[in-house]
Design a protein around this motif. Structure first.
Motif, PDB file in Angstrom:
ATOM      1  N   PHE A 527       0.776  -0.853  -0.103  1.00 51.37           N
ATOM      2  CA  PHE A 527       0.291  -0.587  -0.247  1.00 51.37           C
ATOM      3  C   PHE A 527       0.794   1.137   0.179  1.00 51.37           C
ATOM      4  O   PHE A 527      -0.165   2.430   0.014  1.00 51.37           O
ATOM      5  CB  PHE A 527      -0.950  -0.340   0.675  1.00 51.37           C
ATOM      6  CG  PHE A 527      -2.001  -1.426   0.994  1.00 51.37           C
ATOM      7  CD1 PHE A 527      -2.964  -1.359   0.700  1.00 51.37           C
ATOM      8  CD2 PHE A 527      -1.617  -2.199   1.896  1.00 51.37           C
ATOM      9  CE1 PHE A 527      -3.828  -2.034   0.416  1.00 51.37           C
ATOM     10  CE2 PHE A 527      -2.746  -3.458   2.382  1.00 51.37           C
ATOM     11  CZ  PHE A 527      -3.146  -3.280   1.294  1.00 51.37           C
ATOM     12  N   ASP A 528       2.656   1.155   0.267  1.00 48.70           N
ATOM     13  CA  ASP A 528       2.216   2.400  -0.371  1.00 48.70           C
ATOM     14  C   ASP A 528       2.733   3.132  -1.134  1.00 48.70           C
ATOM     15  O   ASP A 528       1.903   2.648  -2.432  1.00 48.70           O
ATOM     16  CB  ASP A 528       4.524   1.728  -0.735  1.00 48.70           C
ATOM     17  CG  ASP A 528       5.707   2.836   0.306  1.00 48.70           C
ATOM     18  OD1 ASP A 528       4.811   3.885   0.799  1.00 48.70           O
ATOM     19  OD2 ASP A 528       6.345   2.815  -0.463  1.00 48.70           O
ATOM     20  N   SER A 530       0.160   5.112  -1.274  1.00 45.25           N
ATOM     21  CA  SER A 530      -1.192   5.278  -1.432  1.00 45.25           C
ATOM     22  C   SER A 530      -1.912   5.771  -0.596  1.00 45.25           C
ATOM     23  O   SER A 530      -1.259   6.047   0.245  1.00 45.25           O
ATOM     24  CB  SER A 530      -2.139   4.126  -1.695  1.00 45.25           C
ATOM     25  OG  SER A 530      -2.244   2.936  -0.312  1.00 45.25           O
ATOM     26  N   LEU A 532      -3.070   5.070   1.981  1.00 52.52           N
ATOM     27  CA  LEU A 532      -3.239   3.875   2.792  1.00 52.52           C
ATOM     28  C   LEU A 532      -2.165   3.194   3.686  1.00 52.52           C
ATOM     29  O   LEU A 532      -1.633   2.009   3.658  1.00 52.52           O
ATOM     30  CB  LEU A 532      -3.890   2.083   2.155  1.00 52.52           C
ATOM     31  CG  LEU A 532      -6.115   2.625   1.767  1.00 52.52           C
ATOM     32  CD1 LEU A 532      -6.302   1.318   1.726  1.00 52.52           C
ATOM     33  CD2 LEU A 532      -6.171   3.142   2.946  1.00 52.52           C
ATOM     34  N   TYR A 533      -1.106   4.037   2.788  1.00 52.42           N
ATOM     35  CA  TYR A 533       0.415   3.698   2.682  1.00 52.42           C
ATOM     36  C   TYR A 533       0.492   3.343   4.549  1.00 52.42           C
ATOM     37  O   TYR A 533       1.837   2.129   5.026  1.00 52.42           O
ATOM     38  CB  TYR A 533       1.765   5.007   2.254  1.00 52.42           C
ATOM     39  CG  TYR A 533       1.261   6.028   3.635  1.00 52.42           C
ATOM     40  CD1 TYR A 533       2.350   6.346   4.363  1.00 52.42           C
ATOM     41  CD2 TYR A 533       0.014   7.320   3.184  1.00 52.42           C
ATOM     42  CE1 TYR A 533       2.700   7.421   5.481  1.00 52.42           C
ATOM     43  CE2 TYR A 533       0.221   8.663   4.382  1.00 52.42           C
ATOM     44  CZ  TYR A 533       1.178   8.133   5.234  1.00 52.42           C
ATOM     45  OH  TYR A 533       1.718   9.041   6.054  1.00 52.42           O
ATOM     46  N   ASN A 536      -1.000  -0.555   7.542  1.00 52.69           N
ATOM     47  CA  ASN A 536      -1.118  -1.792   8.407  1.00 52.69           C
ATOM     48  C   ASN A 536      -0.351  -1.686   9.875  1.00 52.69           C
ATOM     49  O   ASN A 536       0.007  -2.039  10.261  1.00 52.69           O
ATOM     50  CB  ASN A 536      -0.177  -3.142   7.902  1.00 52.69           C
ATOM     51  CG  ASN A 536      -1.301  -3.839   6.816  1.00 52.69           C
ATOM     52  OD1 ASN A 536      -2.267  -4.104   7.482  1.00 52.69           O
ATOM     53  ND2 ASN A 536      -0.611  -4.021   5.413  1.00 52.69           N
ATOM     54  N   GLN A 668      -0.053  -8.457  -2.860  1.00 51.21           N
ATOM     55  CA  GLN A 668       0.317  -8.462  -0.803  1.00 51.21           C
ATOM     56  C   GLN A 668       1.081  -9.738  -0.088  1.00 51.21           C
ATOM     57  O   GLN A 668       2.137  -9.476   1.039  1.00 51.21           O
ATOM     58  CB  GLN A 668      -0.906  -8.066   0.280  1.00 51.21           C
ATOM     59  CG  GLN A 668      -1.822  -6.936   0.124  1.00 51.21           C
ATOM     60  CD  GLN A 668      -2.966  -7.224   0.889  1.00 51.21           C
ATOM     61  OE1 GLN A 668      -2.986  -7.384   2.383  1.00 51.21           O
ATOM     62  NE2 GLN A 668      -4.262  -7.091  -0.333  1.00 51.21           N
TER      63      GLN A 668
END
Length: 742
Positions: A527-528, A530, A532-533, A536, A668
């Motif tokens: 998700f880097d 973005s 959502l980076y 997690n 992922q």
């Protein structure tokens, strides 16, 4: 009902088999750690089976699980026999002063002294496990569908493990690949399903109930042990170990965050119109789960699977803070180090994010003990002991390290933060429930100084001055958490505090670190770059922050009455009671909304969602599980991730690999789907036998499934070729399965 009793009985047997080993591992703790026997036993059996299947000693099978359980029981019998022998030796001590002293010393080194907390904590743990298991089994039965969110992934992992005879398991959603994920917790649940013989969907729901019960037992025993230790060192502390343990279970696992109150206010007609999902999404672009939300969601995800085993790892840290590394005999010290290494190292293969937290807390525990007077003359030994634990934590899961390729691409710096007011608001919604108990802890620290009023005034002045300088900046929140962490670490390393208090500060320090780190750095993953980076990073560390702060807050509740001044206690108690009542809003309203108002009959049928749209698929799943080898590759439709129509349902519920399941998850896990989705479409639609055979050979397809989902996705233009390429082995209610000729 019989299946539920089977799960309950199996875990009871494993727990009883591990009881003497738990007493040996945690024998220096008040209560002897007997309540940890169930999670410890499950961990030991799982690790033994996994190691045997990883290095080729034995294939994974039901027999292997039973043999591992028998070996666990045998080891426990030997330990129990050794302890009984020492007790007999002490009772029949020879005459003579020197001979009696030698017998007493020998027994004292191996046998923990009797203490009043041992029986209450063990019986309490048994009661907590039974109530939690059957209560959660009933609760799960009101929303039993094993589909949606991450359930298909977790179900696929469990079935892939049970379809494999060695480890790592094959990837159920990408034929030809091994599972590149932390799966040891899934294997623990898979073993229970396998031994009981339950259908996967029903077994999934009962495994989840088992996990919730093991988590409750772990939290109960840890908190009860902390209370018992405080009772020894701090006599004014009120209550009993059972009450303290139950309070911790409620605060840590049952209560919800204060965002649940906000959703109640926003709901049109609560609890019916309550948005039970929203409180897990407080910080934009991240996930902010807490245990009761996880229990309502029902995902057997890694961060939830780690809960009971994290409690076991924390128990070793507690033992170090209270007693230091065991040093009465070299072999006993080494054995305790190896046990701690296994408990911490296994977390890397259960939920990799939990490993650095548990290892870091053990390092802090050693540092704390080194500051105590008891460490004099043993400091070098303590460092060597810690090194042995950390090395063992890697060696014990070395096969996993060699096969696991983390999808992380390094560490990135967080360069965007919310303003201080928004940051403080987010943290208040997430962790405000714990403000009352933890405020008492921090206030006690101030009052313990020689000049508490002057210390408080200077702290207020420094805070106001610092925030006034940083208020325009997004660093103000970081500064505030760092200031609290500095106070916590100072208390942690203080020589003036009793050991139980220092462990309380250890939990607080760990929780604050887990909050602070995602504000500074994040793990680069899929998700880097973005929005959502850091999703997690905040998610996984925030979950551990909740666990640590919740246990600390629950343990602080009975201590506050002894610590706070008499005049301060009533207002503190009132504020704390209000916050705890607000925390009860989510479990009440969220549970009601998630379970649809409990307006239907409970069932454990996890495939009920599929029956109306594709009734023949259920028979196909059963046929493949019964007849297809675990290594078989099954062709089925490819669709979007989280599809409500059931793409990936065959591989998910059989554990047999498919050409491509959920492509987004494979990315992922650092697997590249390439042209697989297009190739699956070609396989279903082409009428060219040569083209079809080439793709069949490329992916090693053994079986083809054609049901309502395939018909809707690809049509039936290419259906006729399968009779030429294979033989029809299943045909029922609109779903057909062909076995291809090799």
């Amino acid at each position: 009902m019989l299946e539920a009793l089977g799960f309950f009985a199996l875990v009871e047997i494993v727990g009883l088999a591990a009881l003497p080993l738990a007493g040996l591992a945690f024998g220096r703790l008040p209560g002897a750690g007997l309540g940890f026997s169930k999670p410890l036993g499950v961990l030991l059996v799982t690790w033994a089976v996994w190691m045997a299947g990883s290095v080729g000693i034995a294939h994974y099978s039901t027999a292997t699980v039973l043999v591992a359980t028998a070996l666990l029981a045998l080891a426990s019998l030997l330990v129990a026999a050794r302890q009984r022998t020492l007790r007999t030796r002490l009772a029949d001590a020879p005459r003579g002063w020197w001979a009696r002293r030698r017998a007493e010393w020998a027994a004292a080194r191996a046998l923990p002294a009797e203490d009043p907390a041992r029986r209450p904590l063990w019986i309490g743990a048994e009661a907590v496990f039974a109530v939690a298991f059957f209560g959660m089994a009933l609760l799960v039965a009101y929303s039993p569908d094993v589909w949606g969110t991450e359930k298909p992934m977790d179900m696929a992992f469990v079935n892939a493990a049970n379809a494999s005879d060695s480890f790592p398991p094959h990837d159920p959603w990408m034929a030809g690949e091994d599972l590149n994920y932390y799966y040891l917790g899934h294997l623990a649940m898979a073993m229970l399903i396998r031994v009981v013989g339950s259908a996967p969907d029903r077994g999934y729901n009962l495994a989840f109930a088992t996990l919730a019960a093991l988590s409750a037992v772990g939290v109960f025993t840890l908190a009860g042990t902390i209370w018992a230790a405080a009772r020894e060192r701090l006599p004014p502390v009120r209550g009993g170990p059972v009450a303290a343990g139950v309070a911790a279970v409620v605060v840590c696992l049952v209560l919800g965050n204060l965002a649940g109150v906000r959703e109640w206010i926003d709901a049109v007609d609560p609890p019916g119109g309550y948005d039970w999902f929203a409180p897990s999404r407080v910080i934009p672009g991240t996930i902010n789960e807490f245990p009761w939300f996880s229990f309502l969601l029902g995902d057997l995800h890694a961060h939830v699977l780690a809960l009971p085993f994290t409690a076991v790892a924390l128990a070793f840290a507690l033992q170090v803070v209270l007693r230091g590394p065991r040093g009465d005999a070299v072999w006993r010290g080494a054995a305790e180090a190896l046990a701690a290494g296994l408990a911490i190292g296994a977390l890397y293969a259960i939920n990799t994010w939990s490993y650095p937290a548990a290892a870091g807390l053990l390092v802090l525990a050693i540092a704390t003990w080194l500051r105590s007077a008891e460490s004099a003359g043993r400091r070098v030994y303590a460092v060597v002991w810690l090194a042995l634990v950390l090395v063992a934590s890697v060696v014990f899961v070395l096969p996993f390290h060699l096969n696991f390729d983390p999808a992380a691409r390094g560490i990135g710096w967080v360069d965007e933060r919310r303003s201080f007011s928004r940051f403080a608001g987010d943290q208040a919604l997430l962790y405000g429930l714990f403000v009352g108990p933890l405020a008492a802890v921090f206030a006690t620290r101030v009052l313990a100084t020689r000049r508490p009023l002057r210390t408080l005034v200077w702290a207020v002045v420094a805070a106001v001055f610092g925030l006034s300088l940083l208020a325009p900046s997004d660093w103000a929140g970081v500064a505030a958490v760092a200031a609290l962490l500095a106070v916590a670490l100072g208390a942690l390393l203080s020589r003036r505090l009793a050991a139980p208090e220092r462990f309380l500060w250890l939990l607080v320090s760990g929780g604050l670190i887990c909050i602070l780190v995602p504000e500074l750095v994040y793990v680069r993953d899929a998700f880097d770059h973005s929005d959502l980076y850091r999703m997690n990073t905040v998610f996984k560390l925030g979950y551990q922050a909740w666990l640590l702060l919740a246990i600390a807050a629950a343990c602080a509740l009975p201590w506050a009455g002894a610590w706070l001044p008499r005049r301060a206690w009533p207002p503190w108690a009132a504020v704390t009671a209000v916050l705890l009542l607000l925390g009860a809003v989510y479990p009440y309203a969220g549970t009601y909304a998630r379970k649809g108002g409990f307006n239907h009959s409970p069932t454990l049928d996890g495939l009920n969602w599929l029956r109306p749209s594709a009734p023949g698929d259920l028979g196909a799943i059963d046929w493949l599980r019964a007849n297809a080898p675990g290594t078989a590759v099954v062709l089925e439709a490819v669709g979007e991730d989280y599809s409500a129509f059931g793409h990936g349902r065959i591989s998910t519920f059989t554990g047999r690999s498919t050409v491509l399941g959920w492509a987004g998850h494979e990315l992922q896990w650092d697997h590249q789907p390439g042209t697989r989705e297009a190739d699956v479409k070609t396989l279903y639609t082409t009428t060219n036998l040569t083209e079809a055979r080439a793709l069949i050979d490329r992916y090693g397809v053994d079986y083809v499934v054609f049901g309502p989902i395939e018909r809707t996705t690809y049509g039936d233009a290419g259906l006729g070729k399968w009779d030429e390429l294979g033989e029809k082995v299943f045909d029922e209610a609109g779903t057909t399965v062909w076995r291809l000729r090799t």
